[in-house]
Motif scaffolding. Structure first.
Motif, mmCIF file in Angstrom:
data_model
loop_
_atom_site.group_PDB
_atom_site.id
_atom_site.type_symbol
_atom_site.label_atom_id
_atom_site.label_comp_id
_atom_site.label_asym_id
_atom_site.label_seq_id
_atom_site.Cartn_x
_atom_site.Cartn_y
_atom_site.Cartn_z
ATOM 1 N N ILE A 83 -0.773 -10.204 2.773
ATOM 2 C CA ILE A 83 -1.062 -10.766 1.450
ATOM 3 C C ILE A 83 -1.200 -9.615 0.469
ATOM 4 C CG2 ILE A 83 -2.691 -12.138 0.085
ATOM 5 C CD1 ILE A 83 -3.452 -13.564 2.689
ATOM 6 N N THR A 84 -0.177 -9.389 -0.304
ATOM 7 C CA THR A 84 -0.124 -8.252 -1.218
ATOM 8 C C THR A 84 -0.375 -8.715 -2.641
ATOM 9 O OG1 THR A 84 1.496 -7.183 0.209
ATOM 10 C CG2 THR A 84 1.278 -6.320 -2.022
ATOM 11 N N PRO A 85 -1.290 -8.071 -3.355
ATOM 12 C CA PRO A 85 -1.587 -8.502 -4.721
ATOM 13 C C PRO A 85 -0.476 -8.186 -5.703
ATOM 14 C CG PRO A 85 -2.747 -6.484 -4.215
ATOM 15 C CD PRO A 85 -2.105 -6.922 -2.943
ATOM 16 N N ILE A 86 -0.368 -9.022 -6.754
ATOM 17 C CA ILE A 86 0.523 -8.730 -7.871
ATOM 18 C C ILE A 86 -0.238 -7.825 -8.820
ATOM 19 C CG2 ILE A 86 1.727 -9.708 -9.863
ATOM 20 C CD1 ILE A 86 2.126 -12.239 -8.290
ATOM 21 N N THR A 87 0.331 -6.663 -9.149
ATOM 22 C CA THR A 87 -0.375 -5.721 -10.011
ATOM 23 C C THR A 87 -0.441 -6.244 -11.434
ATOM 24 O OG1 THR A 87 1.691 -4.552 -10.469
ATOM 25 C CG2 THR A 87 0.369 -3.742 -8.646
ATOM 26 N N ILE A 88 -1.326 -5.663 -12.200
ATOM 27 C CA ILE A 88 -1.611 -6.169 -13.540
ATOM 28 C C ILE A 88 -0.398 -6.103 -14.462
ATOM 29 C CG2 ILE A 88 -2.398 -3.986 -14.548
ATOM 30 C CD1 ILE A 88 -4.709 -5.607 -15.799
ATOM 31 N N ARG A 89 0.490 -5.158 -14.212
ATOM 32 C CA ARG A 89 1.646 -5.040 -15.115
ATOM 33 C C ARG A 89 2.635 -6.188 -14.928
ATOM 34 N NH1 ARG A 89 2.138 -0.893 -11.416
ATOM 35 N NH2 ARG A 89 3.843 -1.043 -9.921
ATOM 36 N N HIS A 90 2.532 -6.885 -13.789
ATOM 37 C CA HIS A 90 3.413 -8.036 -13.575
ATOM 38 C C HIS A 90 2.817 -9.327 -14.125
ATOM 39 C CE1 HIS A 90 5.225 -5.634 -10.038
ATOM 40 N NE2 HIS A 90 6.012 -5.546 -11.092
ATOM 41 N N GLY A 91 1.548 -9.252 -14.532
ATOM 42 C CA GLY A 91 0.910 -10.449 -15.071
ATOM 43 C C GLY A 91 0.354 -11.329 -13.969
ATOM 44 N N ALA A 92 -0.535 -12.240 -14.357
ATOM 45 C CA ALA A 92 -1.157 -13.140 -13.385
ATOM 46 C C ALA A 92 -0.187 -14.214 -12.926
ATOM 47 C CB ALA A 92 -2.390 -13.795 -14.016
ATOM 48 N N GLY A 93 -0.366 -14.680 -11.693
ATOM 49 C CA GLY A 93 0.489 -15.737 -11.175
ATOM 50 C C GLY A 93 0.064 -17.092 -11.702
ATOM 51 N N ASP A 94 0.863 -18.102 -11.396
ATOM 52 C CA ASP A 94 0.549 -19.446 -11.890
ATOM 53 C C ASP A 94 -0.298 -20.249 -10.912
ATOM 54 O OD1 ASP A 94 2.307 -19.913 -9.872
ATOM 55 O OD2 ASP A 94 3.839 -20.906 -11.097
ATOM 56 N N GLY A 95 -0.716 -19.636 -9.831
ATOM 57 C CA GLY A 95 -1.557 -20.328 -8.858
ATOM 58 C C GLY A 95 -0.811 -20.715 -7.596
ATOM 59 N N LYS A 96 0.507 -20.927 -7.687
ATOM 60 C CA LYS A 96 1.266 -21.337 -6.508
ATOM 61 C C LYS A 96 1.297 -20.224 -5.464
ATOM 62 C CE LYS A 96 4.186 -24.670 -8.956
ATOM 63 N NZ LYS A 96 5.562 -25.049 -9.351
ATOM 64 N N ASP A 97 1.449 -18.980 -5.937
ATOM 65 C CA ASP A 97 1.440 -17.851 -5.005
ATOM 66 C C ASP A 97 0.099 -17.764 -4.289
ATOM 67 O OD1 ASP A 97 4.020 -17.053 -5.613
ATOM 68 O OD2 ASP A 97 3.389 -15.754 -7.247
ATOM 69 N N ALA A 98 -0.977 -18.007 -5.039
ATOM 70 C CA ALA A 98 -2.316 -17.948 -4.447
ATOM 71 C C ALA A 98 -2.497 -19.031 -3.397
ATOM 72 C CB ALA A 98 -3.377 -18.072 -5.541
ATOM 73 N N GLU A 99 -2.032 -20.230 -3.687
ATOM 74 C CA GLU A 99 -2.158 -21.323 -2.717
ATOM 75 C C GLU A 99 -1.368 -21.004 -1.454
ATOM 76 O OE1 GLU A 99 -1.566 -25.280 -4.264
ATOM 77 O OE2 GLU A 99 -2.282 -24.689 -6.234
ATOM 78 N N GLY A 100 -0.187 -20.409 -1.628
ATOM 79 C CA GLY A 100 0.613 -20.019 -0.466
ATOM 80 C C GLY A 100 -0.077 -18.935 0.349
ATOM 81 N N ALA A 101 -0.736 -17.993 -0.350
ATOM 82 C CA ALA A 101 -1.453 -16.921 0.345
ATOM 83 C C ALA A 101 -2.623 -17.480 1.132
ATOM 84 C CB ALA A 101 -1.934 -15.883 -0.671
ATOM 85 N N ILE A 102 -3.316 -18.481 0.568
ATOM 86 C CA ILE A 102 -4.442 -19.105 1.263
ATOM 87 C C ILE A 102 -3.959 -19.789 2.538
ATOM 88 C CG2 ILE A 102 -6.175 -20.935 1.119
ATOM 89 C CD1 ILE A 102 -6.423 -20.264 -1.874
ATOM 90 N N LYS A 103 -2.827 -20.492 2.438
ATOM 91 C CA LYS A 103 -2.269 -21.159 3.625
ATOM 92 C C LYS A 103 -1.883 -20.138 4.690
ATOM 93 C CE LYS A 103 -0.527 -25.256 1.198
ATOM 94 N NZ LYS A 103 0.687 -26.007 0.759
#
Length: 440
Positions: A83-103
């Motif tokens: 589970i690799t974070p998106i750095t600040i220069r790429h901007g925040a995700g829309d939540g779907k990536d986070a839900e996938g990471a949780i799964k």
């Protein structure tokens, strides 16, 4: 502050005797190495041993990491690798990536695949896993370096080196923090969001308390590695400055969500010094030290406050009394927690101090709401002094590391700190006449 020692004994035996051992015995010896230097030493001692290691390199390293982290800690380290974070220069995700990471996190920890995730990593990913394991041991050592001197002041016997269970417990909290920080960068983590509810359902309250305390320590490390006086002004965030070392907020964010980066930056700046050396150099008082270790940025406020009651004030106004009582009744109705003395993994059961402090009640709060805001019979509300006294003893309890210690160490500390008697988190504070904040 590691408890590791060279137990291979390769210097005492001849190379011929080592090479004559069966392959499975050689693998057991390699897996018993207590650090990478020991492992390299024995591997380089013989071509035969080197060939055996090469044939089972991944198995040997997994066995070593599992011993250091516990098997459940190894799985969490694997999740931190994938589970690799998106750095600040790429901007925040829309939540779907986070839900996938949780799964993904849930499937690694609780799925049928188990350790196949660790064994199935690519070479690059596996190298990162080994790096994460090494980094977390570094941070555990730093934690011990800052805590043991203070524990020695309280009770000399409470300052012994951390045992394997304590190291595993602390390492697992740091790894869970890395996973949490990575997921947080993939989507907004605020109360009421789907991500918030999904993620906090994964952890038990005492696990979140451990993550909170790990976060406080990492914030303290970051305050040295990324001092505010060196941060680049927002107006110059895209300007490259020469002649001085400038840090962007994104650098600190990356280090907070990657223990390998934190270790790297710390060693680059301070070499072999420890956090204890740095704090001593600044002559930080106990109060200031505890404040540094309890910093909580806005983005991580959810760690500082338990789920209920959700109020703007630390006091519970009259309209919330019924809610408070409902929470207490709900907790009292849950099966009581018991201390598991033989938890060899160190990660599977609530630590002694949590069970003891809550008198076995399965408390569903953490952070600032760790303790019950209990009223004396006939008392309308807690006084200002009572509230601040309780906050201070909770903060000290957290800073002293009670959430990570085994029973013996915790009992030694309690013997000199009577305010932490069994059930102290569930009983009302003394009256104002019997309180003093000067000694806390």
């Amino acid at each position: 502050m590691s408890t590791r020692h060279d137990t291979t004994g390769t210097g005492k035996g001849s190379r011929q005797e080592l090479e004559a051992l069966p392959v499975d015995v050689l693998l057991a010896i390699l897996s018993a190495s207590h650090n990478t230097d020991d492992l390299c030493s024995i591997v380089r001692s013989s071509r035969v041993v080197y060939d055996v290691f090469r044939s089972a390199k991944r198995t040997v390293l997994i066995n070593i990491m599992a011993r250091d982290l516990g098997w459940s800690g190894l799985l969490t380290a694997t999740a931190a690798t994938l589970i690799t974070p998106i750095t600040i220069r790429h901007g925040a995700g829309d939540g779907k990536d986070a839900e996938g990471a949780i799964k993904l996190y849930e499937s690694i920890l609780h799925g049928d695949c188990g350790l196949s995730f660790a064994r199935g990593l690519s070479e690059v990913e596996f190298a990162k896993l080994v790096g994460i394991s090494r980094a977390v041991q570094f941070v555990v050592d730093q934690y011990g370096a800052t805590r043991l001197p203070r524990l020695r002041e309280i009770h000399p016997d409470a300052a012994r080196e951390l045992n394997f269970r304590e190291r595993q417990r602390l390492a697992h909290a740091l790894l869970r923090h890395q996973v949490l920080a990575s997921i947080q960068s993939l989507g907004a983590m605020t109360a009421g969001t789907v991500i918030y509810e999904q993620l906090l359902e994964i952890f038990r309250p005492w696990e979140i308390q451990q993550i909170t305390d790990a976060h406080s320590f990492l914030r303290a490390m970051a305050s040295f590695v990324f001092p505010s006086c060196e941060r680049i002004p927002r107006s110059l965030s895209r300007v490259y400055m020469t002649g001085r070392e400038w840090w962007r907020d994104s650098d600190e964010q990356e280090a907070m969500s990657d223990l390998g980066v934190m270790r790297e930056r710390f060693l680059e700046k301070f070499g072999h010094k420890t956090m204890a050396d740095l704090e001593m150099g600044l002559a930080i008082s106990q109060g200031e030290r505890e404040a540094r270790h309890n910093m909580m940025p806005t983005s991580s406020n959810f760690l500082a406050a338990g789920p209920l009651p959700q109020t703007s004030s630390s006091q519970v106004p009259e309209q919330y009394w019924s809610l408070r009582d409902e929470i207490y009744q709900r907790e009292d109705a849950l099966p009581g927690l018991l201390v598991v003395e033989d938890d060899k993994d160190g990660n599977q059961s609530a630590p002694f101090a949590w069970v003891d402090g809550h008198r076995g009640i399965d408390c569903q709060r953490w952070g600032e709401h760790l303790f019950r805001e209990t009223l004396q019979p006939g008392q309308g509300n807690l006084t200002f002094l009572q509230i601040n006294w309780t906050r201070l003893i909770v903060r000290q309890w957290r800073w002293l590391g009670f959430m990570f210690w085994d029973r013996e160490r915790a009992e030694l500390l309690k013997s000199k700190l009577p305010e932490y008697a069994t059930g102290w988190l569930t009983r009302p504070p003394p009256s104002d006449d019997n309180l003093s904040l000067e000694d806390l």
